[in-house]
Design an enzyme around this catalytic site. Sequence first.
Site: not given
Ligand code: OAD
Length: 237
Positions: A54, A87, A90, A105, A181
Site C-alpha cells: 500500500y 470500489q 484512489d 473499499h 469486472s
Molecule cells: P478489475 O481489475 O477486476 O476489473 C477492471 C475492469 O475494468 C475490467 O472489466 C476491465 O475490462 C475494465 N477496464 C480496463 N481498462 C478499462 C478502461 N480504460 N476503461 C474502462 N474499463 C476498463 O477491477 P475491479 O472490478 O475494480 O478490491 O475490482 C474490484 C475489487 O477487486 C477492487 O476494489 C479490489 C480488487 O481486489 C480490494 O482490493 C478489496
Amino acid sequence: MKKKIVVLTGAGVSAESGVSTFRDSDGLWEQHKVEDVASIEGWYRNPALVLDFYNARRAQLATVKPNAAHRAIAELENEYDVIVVTQNVDNLHERAGSTRIIHLHGELTKVRPENCCNDRDGFSEEAVFDIGHDSISLGDLAPNGAQLRPHIVWFGEAVPKIESAIDAVEAADILLIVGTSLQVYPAAGLYAYAKAGIPIYIIDPKDVSIRDGRIHHIKDVATKGMEEFKNLIKSKN
Ligand code: OAD
C-alpha cells in the site's frame, strides 16, 4: 427535481490515468497474491509486506491525475443528482470534482489503528486520519498506541459502507457502471437493488459478466464511453 444517477466505478475508470486494474492481464493480481497483500489473514501473517504494497500504491497516486472520464462523471452534477459509489481506493473522483462519493473499499490516503474500527465496531470515522502520500511502517503507532494500518477493506472483512450504497442504488433513476469486472461481492451485487424499470449502462471494453435485460453495454474505454453515455442520456431525457 433533478434525476438521480448512481455511478458505480471500479479500477477501469482510473486505468487511463495510469493506475493498474486488478484482473486484467497486466493487472495487480498478476504480480501479487491477493491473499498475501489484500486480506486480513495476510495482514496478520506479514504486515510489513502489506504495508509495502500500500505504501507503493499511495506513492504512485501522487504521480497520477484524474482523466476525462473522472471529469465527465463530476460534470454530471451540473444536471443530475449524482452519487459515486466507488470500489477504488484512489482519490481521482474527488480530485476531478465529484462531491458525493462512497468509498466501498476504503481510501489509500487514510490510515487508522489496527485495533479499532474493524468489522466489529464499524468504521468510527474519528479514528481515521489522512496521511496524504506518506508511507507507514511497522512501529508507526496511532494516538491510542496501536499499530497503524491502511484504511482499506480487505478480503475477509466486512464492507461497512454497503448499506449506504444500497440505499443510493435503490433510489436511483439511472445506474451507470464504469470499469469494474463485477467479480467482487458485495459490490458486484449492487445493481440488483436498482428499481425495476430504470436503465443500467455499463462502460467496459470487455464483455459484461452479468445478464439483465435493462443493461445497455457501451463497449469502450471509460473516457470515450462517458462521451457516448452523455449523448445517450441527452437524447433520452
Ligand atoms: P478489475 O481489475 O477486476 O476489473 C477492471 C475492469 O475494468 C475490467 O472489466 C476491465 O475490462 C475494465 N477496464 C480496463 N481498462 C478499462 C478502461 N480504460 N476503461 C474502462 N474499463 C476498463 O477491477 P475491479 O472490478 O475494480 O478490491 O475490482 C474490484 C475489487 O477487486 C477492487 O476494489 C479490489 C480488487 O481486489 C480490494 O482490493 C478489496
